[in-house]
Design an enzyme around this catalytic site. Structure first.
Site, PDB file in Angstrom:
ATOM      1  N   THR A  71       0.644  -1.513  -0.234  1.00  0.00           N
ATOM      2  CA  THR A  71      -0.200   0.314  -0.458  1.00  0.00           C
ATOM      3  C   THR A  71       0.594   1.300  -0.052  1.00  0.00           C
ATOM      4  O   THR A  71       0.724   2.202  -0.819  1.00  0.00           O
ATOM      5  CB  THR A  71      -1.114  -0.304   1.231  1.00  0.00           C
ATOM      6  N   ASN A 148      -5.777  -9.737  -7.811  1.00  0.00           N
ATOM      7  CA  ASN A 148      -5.831 -10.455  -6.616  1.00  0.00           C
ATOM      8  C   ASN A 148      -6.524 -10.688  -6.676  1.00  0.00           C
ATOM      9  O   ASN A 148      -7.048 -12.250  -5.748  1.00  0.00           O
ATOM     10  CB  ASN A 148      -5.832  -9.136  -5.495  1.00  0.00           C
ATOM     11  N   GLN A 176       0.436  -9.359  -6.369  1.00  0.00           N
ATOM     12  CA  GLN A 176       0.163 -10.817  -6.853  1.00  0.00           C
ATOM     13  C   GLN A 176       0.629 -11.665  -7.999  1.00  0.00           C
ATOM     14  O   GLN A 176       0.334 -13.141  -8.168  1.00  0.00           O
ATOM     15  CB  GLN A 176      -2.052 -11.335  -7.014  1.00  0.00           C
ATOM     16  N   SER A 196       4.613  -7.188  -1.519  1.00  0.00           N
ATOM     17  CA  SER A 196       4.470  -6.795  -0.565  1.00  0.00           C
ATOM     18  C   SER A 196       5.236  -8.158  -0.340  1.00  0.00           C
ATOM     19  O   SER A 196       4.418  -9.014  -0.544  1.00  0.00           O
ATOM     20  CB  SER A 196       2.619  -6.731  -0.550  1.00  0.00           C
ATOM     21  N   GLY A 197       6.441  -7.817   1.246  1.00  0.00           N
ATOM     22  CA  GLY A 197       6.874 -10.334   1.563  1.00  0.00           C
ATOM     23  C   GLY A 197       5.381 -10.386   1.742  1.00  0.00           C
ATOM     24  O   GLY A 197       5.594 -11.460   1.649  1.00  0.00           O
ATOM     25  N   HIS A 198       4.390  -9.975   2.521  1.00  0.00           N
ATOM     26  CA  HIS A 198       3.544 -11.322   2.971  1.00  0.00           C
ATOM     27  C   HIS A 198       2.876 -11.900   2.061  1.00  0.00           C
ATOM     28  O   HIS A 198       1.847 -13.017   2.530  1.00  0.00           O
ATOM     29  CB  HIS A 198       2.516 -10.345   4.403  1.00  0.00           C
ATOM     30  N   THR A 234      13.989   4.405   9.578  1.00  0.00           N
ATOM     31  CA  THR A 234      15.530   3.486   9.515  1.00  0.00           C
ATOM     32  C   THR A 234      14.662   2.256   9.089  1.00  0.00           C
ATOM     33  O   THR A 234      13.874   1.984   9.338  1.00  0.00           O
ATOM     34  CB  THR A 234      15.491   3.371  11.490  1.00  0.00           C
ATOM     35  N   CYS A 322     -17.028  -6.419   3.233  1.00  0.00           N
ATOM     36  CA  CYS A 322     -18.241  -5.725   3.711  1.00  0.00           C
ATOM     37  C   CYS A 322     -18.148  -4.174   4.061  1.00  0.00           C
ATOM     38  O   CYS A 322     -17.270  -4.312   4.929  1.00  0.00           O
ATOM     39  CB  CYS A 322     -18.488  -6.814   4.956  1.00  0.00           C
TER      40      CYS A 322
HETATM   41  N1  PLP Z   1      -1.971  -5.002  -4.508  1.00  0.00           N
HETATM   42  C1  PLP Z   1      -2.979  -5.614  -3.965  1.00  0.00           C
HETATM   43  C2  PLP Z   1      -2.726  -6.081  -5.776  1.00  0.00           C
HETATM   44  C3  PLP Z   1      -2.959  -7.142  -2.985  1.00  0.00           C
HETATM   45  O1  PLP Z   1      -3.549  -7.892  -3.052  1.00  0.00           O
HETATM   46  C4  PLP Z   1      -2.810  -6.454  -1.626  1.00  0.00           C
HETATM   47  C5  PLP Z   1      -2.659  -7.138  -0.402  1.00  0.00           C
HETATM   48  O2  PLP Z   1      -4.041  -7.666  -0.722  1.00  0.00           O
HETATM   49  C6  PLP Z   1      -2.348  -4.375  -1.610  1.00  0.00           C
HETATM   50  C7  PLP Z   1      -2.183  -4.263  -2.999  1.00  0.00           C
HETATM   51  C8  PLP Z   1      -2.278  -4.491  -0.250  1.00  0.00           C
HETATM   52  O3  PLP Z   1      -0.616  -4.813   0.600  1.00  0.00           O
HETATM   53  P1  PLP Z   1      -0.470  -4.758   1.882  1.00  0.00           P
HETATM   54  O4  PLP Z   1      -0.718  -5.493   2.171  1.00  0.00           O
HETATM   55  O5  PLP Z   1       1.702  -5.258   1.438  1.00  0.00           O
HETATM   56  O6  PLP Z   1      -0.342  -3.070   1.167  1.00  0.00           O
END
Ligand code: PLP
Length: 390
Positions: A71, A148, A176, A196-198, A234, A322
């Site tokens: 984000t 996504n 994605q 995004s790492g997660h 940092t 929702c």
């Molecule tokens: N962009 C896409 C296509 C995503 O699927 C997501 C997370 O669902 C994000 C951005 C946001 O990622 P983050 O959780 O790292 O902010």
């Protein structure tokens, strides 16, 4: 049994990733910017991590900026490019972006920029004729690499070529595709790219922004000189180390893993279609990320399906958001023009490296009963009055 099939939302941290992070909490905790050797030692690790992350997308290390999440990367890229270009450049994006892209674009619209959201067709494919006609010299373009919700992959080589030819700045949200499809920024010349790492087995709270050398960009995070002044703050060293390990694991295992995942996903899809009537697969089946399956079950609500499955230990997500107490159908599924009897019943299954055959068997065993049970309770159905189902 917990059967986790919501990997587009977030993934399990790989044990290998966790292990490389641990020393950087209590032992190697120096600040990489410090003058002393304790910090200097840590800065060498960060430099090596940057090289590994760059290698993952075939970039140069100095083109990688570590951020807190995708984000942040999306916001920084879009706003940073618009500000650097000056004036009020046109913004071209798509109707199916993640809110992390849509909302900064809409903010720019409120500030007076012309913002165009390119539509998609019934399979979730981008309207490339419209795209071609909207991209002009000096515009800022933000198009996701893969969606996504549906996994539909946009033709990024062609999109990048059009932007190059027109002289537009191109950002892509590649969240994605990370670890699912190869990304090579030399072959696909985007100017900026977010990950995004997660989403690929690093922890939550670390992201990256690729910024092509010379790309138009003004940082919005101002402060110290970290990340060459492009993103102050940092460095989150343990998480940077984890991200680098996740990139390495994804790079090494991607080809085999993608083949395994698409076979599992296809088996899940075939099983659902064979056992559940009135179901439709959403998205271009020939052009999806290997781990994603989005289906609509007609006449019932995705939320009800997700809750029932959750009681059985199966974690999936709905295609609906929702929002403030009202159940709004997903903007992605709506943009695809999915019929109203199916739009509310869309759900997403998303697999990962840790998804097993047994989990897919378990879903296929439980799902048909859940769908039949909900349909028995539903006031809607073939031949029944659906006039209030909107
Ligand atoms: N962009 C896409 C296509 C995503 O699927 C997501 C997370 O669902 C994000 C951005 C946001 O990622 P983050 O959780 O790292 O902010």
């Amino acid at each position: 049994m917990t059967c986790y099939l919501d990997n587009n939302a977030t993934t399990r941290v790989a044990p290998e990733v966790r292990d490389v992070m641990v020393p950087f909490f209590c032992d190697l905790y120096g600040n990489p910017s410090s003058m002393h050797s304790f910090g200097g030692e840590v800065s060498k690790f960060v430099a090596r991590a940057r090289e590994e992350v760059a290698r993952f997308i075939n970039a140069e290390p100095e083109e990688i900026i570590f951020t807190s999440c995708a984000t942040e990367s999306d916001n920084a890229a879009i706003r940073g490019a618009a500000e650097a270009l000056g004036g009020k450049p046109k913004i071209v994006t798509t109707a199916v972006e993640h809110p992390a892209v849509l909302n900064p674009c809409r903010r720019l619209k409120a500030l007076g920029h012309e913002v165009v959201e390119i539509p998609v067709d019934g399979l979730g494919r981008l309207d490339m004729d419209r795209f071609r006609s909207e991209v002009t010299a000096g515009s800022v373009v933000s198009v996701m690499w893969a969606n996504n919700e549906t996994g539909v992959v946009f033709p990024m080589d062609e999109i990048a070529a059009i932007c190059r030819e027109r002289g537009a700045v191109l950002h892509t949200d590649a969240v994605q595709v990370a670890g699912k499809l190869p990304v090579d920024v030399k072959k696909t010349p985007v100017d900026m790219l977010s990950m995004s790492g997660h989403k690929f087995h690093a922890p939550k709270g670390i992201g990256l922004l690729y910024l092509r050398r010379g790309a138009k960009f003004r940082p919005f995070m101002l402060g110290g000189h970290q990340e060459r002044g492009l993103r102050a703050g940092t460095e989150n060293v343990p998480y940077i180390m984890g991200l680098a390990k996740a990139c390495e694991l994804a790079r090494v295992g991607m080809a085999a893993e993608s083949a395994r995942l698409s076979a599992l996903r296809d088996r899940l899809e075939a099983g659902i279609v064979a056992t559940c009537p009135d179901v439709r697969v959403n998205g271009d089946r020939d052009n999806r990320t290997p781990n994603t399956l989005n289906v609509s079950f007609e006449y019932i609500e995705g939320e009800a399906i997700a809750y029932r499955l959750s009681d059985l230990g199966i974690c999936i997500s709905t295609g609906s958001a929702c929002a403030s107490g009202s159940l709004d159908p997903s903007h992605v599924i709506r943009a695809m023009g999915v019929p109203f009897t199916a739009v509310h019943g869309s759900v997403r299954f998303s697999l990962s490296r840790y998804t097993t055959d047994d989990e897919i068997d378990y879903v296929l065993e439980k799902l048909p009963g859940v769908i039949t049970g909900l349909r028995e309770l539903s006031p809607f159905g073939p031949g029944r009055d659906v006039s209030t189902f909107s």
